[in-house]
Scaffold this motif. Structure first.
Motif, PDB file in Angstrom:
ATOM      1  N   VAL A 150     -24.984  21.330 -41.661  1.00  0.00           N
ATOM      2  CA  VAL A 150     -23.697  20.759 -41.264  1.00  0.00           C
ATOM      3  C   VAL A 150     -22.691  20.977 -42.395  1.00  0.00           C
ATOM      4  CG1 VAL A 150     -22.485  18.630 -40.637  1.00  0.00           C
ATOM      5  CG2 VAL A 150     -24.832  19.019 -39.841  1.00  0.00           C
ATOM      6  N   PRO A 151     -21.586  21.678 -42.109  1.00  0.00           N
ATOM      7  CA  PRO A 151     -20.570  21.910 -43.140  1.00  0.00           C
ATOM      8  C   PRO A 151     -20.011  20.600 -43.684  1.00  0.00           C
ATOM      9  CG  PRO A 151     -20.179  23.332 -41.259  1.00  0.00           C
ATOM     10  CD  PRO A 151     -21.238  22.349 -40.852  1.00  0.00           C
ATOM     11  N   ILE A 152     -19.630  20.629 -44.956  1.00  0.00           N
ATOM     12  CA  ILE A 152     -19.136  19.431 -45.636  1.00  0.00           C
ATOM     13  C   ILE A 152     -17.719  19.069 -45.201  1.00  0.00           C
ATOM     14  CG2 ILE A 152     -18.072  20.295 -47.773  1.00  0.00           C
ATOM     15  CD1 ILE A 152     -20.187  18.398 -49.160  1.00  0.00           C
ATOM     16  N   ASP A 153     -16.913  20.069 -44.835  1.00  0.00           N
ATOM     17  CA  ASP A 153     -15.561  19.812 -44.330  1.00  0.00           C
ATOM     18  C   ASP A 153     -15.078  21.014 -43.532  1.00  0.00           C
ATOM     19  OD1 ASP A 153     -14.442  21.746 -46.128  1.00  0.00           O
ATOM     20  OD2 ASP A 153     -14.243  20.230 -47.684  1.00  0.00           O
ATOM     21  N   GLU A 154     -13.813  20.958 -43.081  1.00  0.00           N
ATOM     22  CA  GLU A 154     -13.282  21.998 -42.184  1.00  0.00           C
ATOM     23  C   GLU A 154     -13.007  23.328 -42.875  1.00  0.00           C
ATOM     24  OE1 GLU A 154     -10.042  19.766 -44.040  1.00  0.00           O
ATOM     25  OE2 GLU A 154     -11.678  19.062 -42.794  1.00  0.00           O
ATOM     26  N   THR A 155     -13.110  23.396 -44.193  1.00  0.00           N
ATOM     27  CA  THR A 155     -12.914  24.672 -44.885  1.00  0.00           C
ATOM     28  C   THR A 155     -14.148  25.568 -44.781  1.00  0.00           C
ATOM     29  OG1 THR A 155     -13.701  23.855 -47.023  1.00  0.00           O
ATOM     30  CG2 THR A 155     -11.334  23.623 -46.555  1.00  0.00           C
ATOM     31  N   VAL A 156     -15.245  24.979 -44.340  1.00  0.00           N
ATOM     32  CA  VAL A 156     -16.504  25.723 -44.205  1.00  0.00           C
ATOM     33  C   VAL A 156     -16.807  25.893 -42.719  1.00  0.00           C
ATOM     34  CG1 VAL A 156     -18.950  25.773 -44.779  1.00  0.00           C
ATOM     35  CG2 VAL A 156     -17.332  24.704 -46.365  1.00  0.00           C
ATOM     36  N   SER A 157     -16.983  27.140 -42.310  1.00  0.00           N
ATOM     37  CA  SER A 157     -17.263  27.431 -40.912  1.00  0.00           C
ATOM     38  C   SER A 157     -18.744  27.282 -40.588  1.00  0.00           C
ATOM     39  CB  SER A 157     -16.798  28.849 -40.592  1.00  0.00           C
ATOM     40  OG  SER A 157     -17.121  29.181 -39.278  1.00  0.00           O
ATOM     41  N   CYS A 158     -19.611  27.807 -41.467  1.00  0.00           N
ATOM     42  CA  CYS A 158     -21.031  27.833 -41.161  1.00  0.00           C
ATOM     43  C   CYS A 158     -21.843  28.018 -42.443  1.00  0.00           C
ATOM     44  CB  CYS A 158     -21.303  28.993 -40.194  1.00  0.00           C
ATOM     45  SG  CYS A 158     -22.994  29.129 -39.634  1.00  0.00           S
ATOM     46  N   VAL A 159     -22.981  27.329 -42.517  1.00  0.00           N
ATOM     47  CA  VAL A 159     -23.912  27.485 -43.641  1.00  0.00           C
ATOM     48  C   VAL A 159     -25.309  27.668 -43.061  1.00  0.00           C
ATOM     49  CG1 VAL A 159     -24.893  26.447 -45.713  1.00  0.00           C
ATOM     50  CG2 VAL A 159     -22.488  26.054 -45.154  1.00  0.00           C
ATOM     51  N   ILE A 160     -25.952  28.768 -43.446  1.00  0.00           N
ATOM     52  CA  ILE A 160     -27.279  29.094 -42.933  1.00  0.00           C
ATOM     53  C   ILE A 160     -28.214  29.327 -44.112  1.00  0.00           C
ATOM     54  CG2 ILE A 160     -28.615  30.762 -41.584  1.00  0.00           C
ATOM     55  CD1 ILE A 160     -25.935  31.359 -40.105  1.00  0.00           C
ATOM     56  N   VAL A 161     -29.409  28.761 -44.025  1.00  0.00           N
ATOM     57  CA  VAL A 161     -30.436  28.968 -45.048  1.00  0.00           C
ATOM     58  C   VAL A 161     -31.743  29.313 -44.355  1.00  0.00           C
ATOM     59  CG1 VAL A 161     -29.347  27.365 -46.659  1.00  0.00           C
ATOM     60  CG2 VAL A 161     -31.127  26.531 -45.128  1.00  0.00           C
ATOM     61  N   GLY A 162     -32.688  29.870 -45.121  1.00  0.00           N
ATOM     62  CA  GLY A 162     -33.989  30.154 -44.531  1.00  0.00           C
ATOM     63  C   GLY A 162     -34.868  30.976 -45.449  1.00  0.00           C
ATOM     64  N   TRP A 163     -35.948  31.474 -44.863  1.00  0.00           N
ATOM     65  CA  TRP A 163     -36.923  32.310 -45.535  1.00  0.00           C
ATOM     66  C   TRP A 163     -36.919  33.669 -44.853  1.00  0.00           C
ATOM     67  CZ3 TRP A 163     -39.664  33.414 -49.595  1.00  0.00           C
ATOM     68  CH2 TRP A 163     -40.746  34.269 -49.501  1.00  0.00           C
ATOM     69  N   ASP A 164     -36.777  34.741 -45.619  1.00  0.00           N
ATOM     70  CA  ASP A 164     -36.782  36.101 -45.085  1.00  0.00           C
ATOM     71  C   ASP A 164     -38.111  36.758 -45.442  1.00  0.00           C
ATOM     72  OD1 ASP A 164     -36.420  38.873 -44.618  1.00  0.00           O
ATOM     73  OD2 ASP A 164     -34.262  38.604 -44.762  1.00  0.00           O
ATOM     74  N   ARG A 165     -38.995  36.882 -44.461  1.00  0.00           N
ATOM     75  CA  ARG A 165     -40.341  37.405 -44.688  1.00  0.00           C
ATOM     76  C   ARG A 165     -40.346  38.824 -45.257  1.00  0.00           C
ATOM     77  NH1 ARG A 165     -44.166  40.452 -41.967  1.00  0.00           N
ATOM     78  NH2 ARG A 165     -46.319  39.844 -42.395  1.00  0.00           N
ATOM     79  N   PRO A 166     -39.600  39.776 -44.667  1.00  0.00           N
ATOM     80  CA  PRO A 166     -39.637  41.139 -45.213  1.00  0.00           C
ATOM     81  C   PRO A 166     -39.156  41.236 -46.661  1.00  0.00           C
ATOM     82  CG  PRO A 166     -38.725  41.167 -43.007  1.00  0.00           C
ATOM     83  CD  PRO A 166     -38.839  39.719 -43.412  1.00  0.00           C
ATOM     84  N   LEU A 167     -38.183  40.415 -47.030  1.00  0.00           N
ATOM     85  CA  LEU A 167     -37.669  40.473 -48.399  1.00  0.00           C
ATOM     86  C   LEU A 167     -38.431  39.550 -49.349  1.00  0.00           C
ATOM     87  CD1 LEU A 167     -33.808  40.556 -47.784  1.00  0.00           C
ATOM     88  CD2 LEU A 167     -35.369  42.465 -48.220  1.00  0.00           C
ATOM     89  N   CYS A 168     -39.303  38.701 -48.804  1.00  0.00           N
ATOM     90  CA  CYS A 168     -40.028  37.709 -49.615  1.00  0.00           C
ATOM     91  C   CYS A 168     -39.043  36.907 -50.457  1.00  0.00           C
ATOM     92  CB  CYS A 168     -41.074  38.381 -50.492  1.00  0.00           C
ATOM     93  SG  CYS A 168     -42.370  39.207 -49.568  1.00  0.00           S
ATOM     94  N   SER A 169     -38.011  36.410 -49.797  1.00  0.00           N
ATOM     95  CA  SER A 169     -36.947  35.703 -50.502  1.00  0.00           C
ATOM     96  C   SER A 169     -36.369  34.608 -49.621  1.00  0.00           C
ATOM     97  CB  SER A 169     -35.829  36.680 -50.871  1.00  0.00           C
ATOM     98  OG  SER A 169     -34.787  36.028 -51.541  1.00  0.00           O
TER      99      SER A 169
END
Length: 111
Positions: A7-26
């Motif tokens: 959930v963005p902190i305020d209206e200046t942020v449209s979208c925040v995505i995080v996760g685990w990328d298996r192919p990059l191991c990162s």
């Protein structure tokens, strides 16, 4: 690959995505700011887009904490994602990327 939208902190942020990328191991984080007209909808800020770039989920939390509401258990969720998704074999991936391309010029064209 796991993908969690925060959930963005305020209206200046449209979208925040995080996760685990298996192919990059990162672990990765992508932040999209409102009004940012990057070409091809590229994130305004990003980490974890290269092999083994982010191996500590705390780095992801640190990066996104100024842009989104971070759940208390986000680090545990990301570690669980890594455990469930597993890791790819980067040397094999690199070998595939550097392998010679298949010559399709001798194949009949169906149209």
């Amino acid at each position: 690959m796991s993908r969690r939208e925060l959930v963005p902190i305020d209206e200046t942020v449209s979208c925040v995505i995080v996760g685990w990328d298996r192919p990059l191991c990162s672990y990765f984080a992508h932040v999209y700011l409102t009004g940012d007209d990057n070409e091809y909808d590229a994130p305004t800020h990003a980490i974890g887009d290269d092999f083994f770039e982010v191996t500590d989920p705390g780095a992801v939390v640190d990066m996104v904490s100024t842009y989104a509401k971070v759940p208390d258990d986000l680090i545990d969720m990301l570690k669980t994602d890594e455990k469930n998704e597993g890791r790819a074999d980067p040397p094999a991936l690199v070998a595939m990327l550097s392998a010679p391309l298949f010559d399709t010029s001798a194949l009949p064209c169906p149209f």
